[in-house]
Write an enzyme that holds these catalytic residues in place. Sequence first.
Site, PDB file in Angstrom:
ATOM      1  N   GLU A   1      60.659  15.651  30.504  1.00 10.92           N
ATOM      2  CA  GLU A   1      59.438  14.908  30.825  1.00 10.92           C
ATOM      3  C   GLU A   1      58.387  15.970  31.120  1.00 10.92           C
ATOM      4  O   GLU A   1      58.462  16.660  32.128  1.00 10.92           O
ATOM      5  CB  GLU A   1      59.714  13.998  32.023  1.00 10.92           C
ATOM      6  CG  GLU A   1      58.756  12.838  32.104  1.00 10.92           C
ATOM      7  CD  GLU A   1      57.551  13.165  32.944  1.00 10.92           C
ATOM      8  OE1 GLU A   1      56.545  13.642  32.354  1.00 10.92           O
ATOM      9  OE2 GLU A   1      57.603  12.970  34.153  1.00 10.92           O
TER      10      GLU A   1
ATOM     11  N   CYS B   1      51.340  14.429  35.732  1.00 12.82           N
ATOM     12  CA  CYS B   1      51.539  14.674  34.303  1.00 12.82           C
ATOM     13  C   CYS B   1      50.747  13.669  33.453  1.00 12.82           C
ATOM     14  O   CYS B   1      50.285  13.995  32.377  1.00 12.82           O
ATOM     15  CB  CYS B   1      53.011  14.653  33.968  1.00 12.82           C
ATOM     16  SG  CYS B   1      53.883  13.271  34.699  1.00 12.82           S
TER      17      CYS B   1
ATOM     18  N   GLY C   1      58.522  18.957  34.143  1.00 10.89           N
ATOM     19  CA  GLY C   1      57.685  20.116  34.454  1.00 10.89           C
ATOM     20  C   GLY C   1      56.798  20.453  33.274  1.00 10.89           C
ATOM     21  O   GLY C   1      56.436  19.568  32.487  1.00 10.89           O
TER      22      GLY C   1
ATOM     23  N   LYS D   1      67.816  20.890  41.371  1.00 10.78           N
ATOM     24  CA  LYS D   1      66.996  22.020  41.843  1.00 10.78           C
ATOM     25  C   LYS D   1      65.560  21.555  42.059  1.00 10.78           C
ATOM     26  O   LYS D   1      64.829  21.277  41.116  1.00 10.78           O
ATOM     27  CB  LYS D   1      66.982  23.185  40.851  1.00 10.78           C
ATOM     28  CG  LYS D   1      66.360  24.434  41.505  1.00 10.78           C
ATOM     29  CD  LYS D   1      65.856  25.473  40.544  1.00 10.78           C
ATOM     30  CE  LYS D   1      64.422  25.312  40.137  1.00 10.78           C
ATOM     31  NZ  LYS D   1      63.421  25.439  41.221  1.00 10.78           N
TER      32      LYS D   1
ATOM     33  N   GLU E   1      46.445  21.423  29.747  1.00  8.99           N
ATOM     34  CA  GLU E   1      46.701  20.695  30.993  1.00  8.99           C
ATOM     35  C   GLU E   1      46.192  21.542  32.161  1.00  8.99           C
ATOM     36  O   GLU E   1      46.702  22.629  32.414  1.00  8.99           O
ATOM     37  CB  GLU E   1      48.206  20.431  31.132  1.00  8.99           C
ATOM     38  CG  GLU E   1      48.540  19.507  32.267  1.00  8.99           C
ATOM     39  CD  GLU E   1      50.018  19.124  32.307  1.00  8.99           C
ATOM     40  OE1 GLU E   1      50.871  20.021  32.170  1.00  8.99           O
ATOM     41  OE2 GLU E   1      50.301  17.934  32.496  1.00  8.99           O
TER      42      GLU E   1
ATOM     43  N   THR F   1      55.384  21.923  29.706  1.00 10.54           N
ATOM     44  CA  THR F   1      55.876  21.943  28.324  1.00 10.54           C
ATOM     45  C   THR F   1      56.445  23.321  27.991  1.00 10.54           C
ATOM     46  O   THR F   1      57.470  23.441  27.321  1.00 10.54           O
ATOM     47  CB  THR F   1      54.735  21.556  27.365  1.00 10.54           C
ATOM     48  OG1 THR F   1      54.379  20.190  27.644  1.00 10.54           O
ATOM     49  CG2 THR F   1      55.148  21.663  25.906  1.00 10.54           C
TER      50      THR F   1
ATOM     51  N   GLY G   1      59.783  23.530  29.464  1.00 12.28           N
ATOM     52  CA  GLY G   1      60.604  22.561  28.740  1.00 12.28           C
ATOM     53  C   GLY G   1      61.191  23.185  27.476  1.00 12.28           C
ATOM     54  O   GLY G   1      62.360  22.971  27.138  1.00 12.28           O
TER      55      GLY G   1
END
Length: 500
Positions: free
Chosen positions: A273, A307, A251, A198, A404, A253, A256
Amino acid sequence: MASTVPSIERAARGVTSASVLDFLRRPKRLLIGGKWVTAKSGKTFETINPANEEVLALVPEGDKADVDEAVKTARKAYEYGKWPTINPHQRAKYLLTIADLIEKHVDELAILETLNNGMAISLARGFTLMAADTFRYYAGWATKIYGETNPSDPSMFNYTLREPVGVCGQIIPWNGPIAMLAWKIAPALACGNVSILKPAEQTPLTALRIGELILEADLPEGVVNIITGYGETAGAAIASHPDIDKVAFTGSTEVGKLILQASSGNLKRVSLELGGKSPNIVFPDADLEDAVPTSLMGFCMLSGQVCCAGTRVFVQSDFHDRFVDHLTRYASKVKAGDPLDASTMVGPLVSKEQFNRVNGYIGAGKNEGAKTAIGGEVRTGKGFFVDPTIFTDVKNSMRIAREEIFGPVAAVIPFKDENDAVFQGNDTTYGLAAAVWTRDVSRAFRVARAIKAGTVWVNCYNNIDPISPFGGYKQSGIGRELGKHSLDLYTQIKSVYVKL
Ligand code: NAP
Ligand code: MG
């Protein structure tokens, strides 16, 4: 359902490549079982060019029903198709063919990537070639996936087999779509798995074009399936699907953590990741000629939507002002501009959402008392452009130093000595990457060892090669991609006892 009929001439202004324009004109479909199909719901969504905000294409909005269909065909390909059990040399050949096709179409793919993502065209080319290299690298591994013989009791013979995991769901972000596709699909296929990929809602186009190339490579049907759609529907359906054996995600956190929760239903294997807030540590003995421009691109490459971006720049106190002076002078030459222009280094951000998010963080930095050495103005007009922004007077506790941002924004933070640099560098919930700039070899090795991050660069930044593992400490992820480490993600070990 999207209704705007895209004006390709407006959206792809400046592009003359016939193959790009042809692709944009072709209707977009999902790739399921080797065929291009519409979403079961019939819904589509718009995908735009972030440099001019025009609609490039309408893309199928796949959801749970389409994921279910893809899982059925992938499962069939895995259980009854030839893919998991073909001669590994043959599997390698397929991967090499995909690599060759990607390389053959590098210009076309790079333009499409730039149109859809906004990254500078030179970078898009580099990423596309890296994707081809990634397929070649894992083609090499297809014939080198070994088991072991173990020193068991002489009355027994014990050996292990490394077998594929099965049906893999692979969810990728928008920041490096072609590279991320290769990092996911190439090792999965090399190990004999089948994939349901995806792409991110913002950047579905290059995955669809590579889907066409994969069909051209004549891969058995159902081995690679591509579902465009939203994370909350299509992505969530993959993460929670009871018949998907493994999910690989790149993508945020935040998402995730959702993936990990959703995976618990059937205890599928998960690799993540995730984000970062990487320290880039500069000592006074650094080679300034190199450290300054590389540190700048460390947080500006891909408009900082990387990232592993080096967004916390730590500089020894007695050297701080001089370094900031140089960095600011360099940054003043780098304005975000037309990403299709070969000389552009920084294009627009990927979306309005990112534009608002990044400008929001810049505002937050100012409110918390940090000062902008350069940048920090909200640009108006079409396109989501943000110029390189450097904050000084930053404390490592401020939001702009902890969260981030995913834009071309750096926080320069002074440190006292080596211990303080390592302490502050490690004072983060993330641990994806770090860099150290010094001519003192012992110090370079000491700091590289002390920093808690999955990748450390010494006197360089953002170097990534498919031969070497990539992934995070702490909340930057679980598992390592690339290198031989992806084989651990995409194989499982069987122990066989034979009574002699
Ligand atoms: P994101 O939501 O984590 O997107 C990554 C992928 O996950 C996309 O394909 C997304 O689909 C999908 N997804 C979203 N929600 C999901 C769910 N509940 N279940 C399964 N899949 C799901 O990231 P984003 O929203 O695009 O960006 C937000 C922030 O994340 C950025 O500002 C940045 O800080 C960070 N980020 C980090 C990386 C990285 O490489 N570490 C990459 C991208 C973003 P949709 O595209 O439909 O959302
Ligand atoms: Mg999202």
